[in-house]
Design a protein around this motif. Structure first.
Motif, PDB file in Angstrom:
ATOM      1  N   GLY A 105       0.820  -1.209   0.000  1.00  0.00           N
ATOM      2  CA  GLY A 105       0.000   0.000   0.000  1.00  0.00           C
ATOM      3  C   GLY A 105       0.851   1.254   0.000  1.00  0.00           C
ATOM      4  O   GLY A 105       1.959   1.276  -0.534  1.00  0.00           O
ATOM      5  N   ARG A 106       0.339   2.291   0.646  1.00  0.00           N
ATOM      6  CA  ARG A 106       1.032   3.579   0.642  1.00  0.00           C
ATOM      7  C   ARG A 106       2.063   3.630   1.759  1.00  0.00           C
ATOM      8  O   ARG A 106       1.821   3.167   2.878  1.00  0.00           O
ATOM      9  CB  ARG A 106       0.032   4.732   0.815  1.00  0.00           C
ATOM     10  CG  ARG A 106       0.630   6.123   0.576  1.00  0.00           C
ATOM     11  CD  ARG A 106      -0.417   7.212   0.709  1.00  0.00           C
ATOM     12  NE  ARG A 106      -0.836   7.390   2.086  1.00  0.00           N
ATOM     13  CZ  ARG A 106      -0.186   8.152   2.986  1.00  0.00           C
ATOM     14  NH1 ARG A 106       0.911   8.806   2.637  1.00  0.00           N
ATOM     15  NH2 ARG A 106      -0.627   8.261   4.214  1.00  0.00           N
ATOM     16  N   GLN A 139       4.538   4.155  -2.874  1.00  0.00           N
ATOM     17  CA  GLN A 139       3.842   2.869  -2.813  1.00  0.00           C
ATOM     18  C   GLN A 139       4.869   1.756  -2.591  1.00  0.00           C
ATOM     19  O   GLN A 139       6.024   1.869  -3.019  1.00  0.00           O
ATOM     20  CB  GLN A 139       3.096   2.601  -4.121  1.00  0.00           C
ATOM     21  CG  GLN A 139       1.831   3.417  -4.309  1.00  0.00           C
ATOM     22  CD  GLN A 139       0.669   2.903  -3.449  1.00  0.00           C
ATOM     23  OE1 GLN A 139       0.500   1.709  -3.274  1.00  0.00           O
ATOM     24  NE2 GLN A 139      -0.132   3.836  -2.941  1.00  0.00           N
ATOM     25  N   ARG A 270       0.143   3.343  -8.051  1.00  0.00           N
ATOM     26  CA  ARG A 270      -0.900   2.737  -7.223  1.00  0.00           C
ATOM     27  C   ARG A 270      -0.968   1.243  -7.515  1.00  0.00           C
ATOM     28  O   ARG A 270      -0.658   0.796  -8.621  1.00  0.00           O
ATOM     29  CB  ARG A 270      -2.262   3.394  -7.473  1.00  0.00           C
ATOM     30  CG  ARG A 270      -2.775   3.290  -8.882  1.00  0.00           C
ATOM     31  CD  ARG A 270      -4.088   4.046  -9.060  1.00  0.00           C
ATOM     32  NE  ARG A 270      -4.538   4.027 -10.448  1.00  0.00           N
ATOM     33  CZ  ARG A 270      -5.240   3.039 -11.004  1.00  0.00           C
ATOM     34  NH1 ARG A 270      -5.586   1.989 -10.268  1.00  0.00           N
ATOM     35  NH2 ARG A 270      -5.604   3.097 -12.274  1.00  0.00           N
ATOM     36  N   CYS A 272      -2.369  -2.323  -8.427  1.00  0.00           N
ATOM     37  CA  CYS A 272      -3.399  -2.786  -9.366  1.00  0.00           C
ATOM     38  C   CYS A 272      -4.547  -3.446  -8.605  1.00  0.00           C
ATOM     39  O   CYS A 272      -4.387  -3.889  -7.464  1.00  0.00           O
ATOM     40  CB  CYS A 272      -2.794  -3.779 -10.360  1.00  0.00           C
ATOM     41  SG  CYS A 272      -1.571  -3.051 -11.456  1.00  0.00           S
ATOM     42  N   MET A 288       1.642  -2.780 -10.176  1.00  0.00           N
ATOM     43  CA  MET A 288       1.323  -1.376  -9.918  1.00  0.00           C
ATOM     44  C   MET A 288       1.071  -0.637 -11.220  1.00  0.00           C
ATOM     45  O   MET A 288       1.659  -0.972 -12.242  1.00  0.00           O
ATOM     46  CB  MET A 288       2.481  -0.685  -9.183  1.00  0.00           C
ATOM     47  CG  MET A 288       2.785  -1.172  -7.804  1.00  0.00           C
ATOM     48  SD  MET A 288       4.109  -0.134  -7.054  1.00  0.00           S
ATOM     49  CE  MET A 288       4.468  -1.092  -5.561  1.00  0.00           C
ATOM     50  N   HIS A 289       0.208   0.365 -11.153  1.00  0.00           N
ATOM     51  CA  HIS A 289       0.000   1.275 -12.269  1.00  0.00           C
ATOM     52  C   HIS A 289       0.963   2.448 -12.151  1.00  0.00           C
ATOM     53  O   HIS A 289       1.154   2.995 -11.060  1.00  0.00           O
ATOM     54  CB  HIS A 289      -1.434   1.823 -12.274  1.00  0.00           C
ATOM     55  CG  HIS A 289      -2.470   0.799 -12.622  1.00  0.00           C
ATOM     56  ND1 HIS A 289      -2.630   0.299 -13.891  1.00  0.00           N
ATOM     57  CD2 HIS A 289      -3.405   0.201 -11.842  1.00  0.00           C
ATOM     58  CE1 HIS A 289      -3.605  -0.575 -13.901  1.00  0.00           C
ATOM     59  NE2 HIS A 289      -4.109  -0.664 -12.673  1.00  0.00           N
TER      60      HIS A 289
END
Length: 291
Positions: A105-106, A139, A270, A272, A288-289
């Motif tokens: 996550g973040r 991320q 972010r 996916c 991840m995007h």
């Protein structure tokens, strides 16, 4: 059976697991397995792999070879062509390995989680102040390789590997039980910090970092582009500048057994859909995007 007694049984099993995998001479056990696994004898190899199957779900159906001259050859096996299709979308970062997704996550400022309630600081894992700032509020994804998984890891995007930092350390087990008990475990273990510049264009000149973390019975990270094996016997440079171009999906190296790779990306990336703790992912699938 009451809930309390069931919880007691679970905790007892976890205590036994933790003792068996962490309260033994970890470095000695790692050196022994490193020696034993490379014995090239068909009988020893077959017996070892058969024993391994008793304790793990070892699937060799997608392996390029069907027989192995040593346990090490099975650990570091290659796959059949086409066994791991790589997502070609330039707007996604792909998983560098087969894994079970751990904490992800973040990044909370400059802190991330190794398990619920167990945060650690980027400075303790990455060491480099520039990387700490690069991933502030970015991320991350923790990818755990189990012992029976495919152990090679690959480039998550086109780019250039700029530098590798080798950090010698301990060999704690990195299974979920240990992650819930040993504070800042990843920061204690042997690891490599691999900085990759994705490049202009679709990559957007972003800096993505892979951190392969070694563990008990592993403590050995092989990187093809440096033609070295980083382990307890490594006496080379801790900081290695590379400028090595890589393409998405190309093989970077392998672990000798199973361990963890942590992927860090800057703010704007972010995860996916479907990437969450506990899910399985294969090398080449979208992770991840990009922004």
């Amino acid at each position: 059976m009451t809930l309390r007694s069931e919880l007691g049984r679970i905790l007892q099993r976890e205590d036994i697991n933790f003792l068996l995998t962490n309260r033994i001479p970890r470095r000695l056990a790692t050196r022994f397995l490193g020696w034993f696994s490379q014995i090239e004898n068909p009988l020893v190899a077959r017996a070892s792999i058969a024993t391994w199957r008793l304790f793990a779900d070892l699937d060799l159906s997608d392996a390029r070879q069907k027989s192995f001259k040593s346990l090490h050859a099975c650990f570091t096996r290659e796959l059949k062509a086409g066994a791991r299709p790589v997502d070609g979308d330039p707007r996604v970062l792909t998983s560098p390995c087969d894994a079970i997704v751990g904490a992800c996550g973040r990044v909370d400022g400059t802190q991330v989680l190794q398990a619920k309630g167990f945060p650690y600081a980027l400075k303790d894992l990455l060491v480099d102040p520039a990387l700490i700032e690069a991933y502030r509020d970015g991320q991350y994804a923790t990818l755990r390789l189990t012992s029976s998984m495919y152990h090679r890891f690959h480039a998550p995007h086109d780019g250039t590997i700029e530098r590798v930092t080798y950090i010698s350390g301990d060999t704690w087990n990195v299974n979920p039980i240990a992650l819930r008990r040993v504070e800042s475990l990843f920061c204690k273990n042997e690891r490599a910090v691999i900085r990759t510049r994705l490049g202009a264009g679709d990559g957007g000149d972003h800096l993505v970092t892979l951190v392969p973390v070694a563990a008990i019975l592993v403590a050995s990270i092989r990187l093809h582009f440096l033609d070295v094996t980083m382990n307890m016997n490594y006496r080379g440079a801790a900081e290695i500048d590379c400028q090595t171009p890589v393409s998405k999906g190309c093989e970077l190296g392998w672990f000798e057994h199973g361990s963890t790779i942590i992927v860090f990306a800057p703010p704007g990336f972010r995860l996916c859909d479907g990437i969450r703790e506990g899910t399985s992912i294969r090398m080449g699938r979208a992770l991840m995007h990009l922004p």
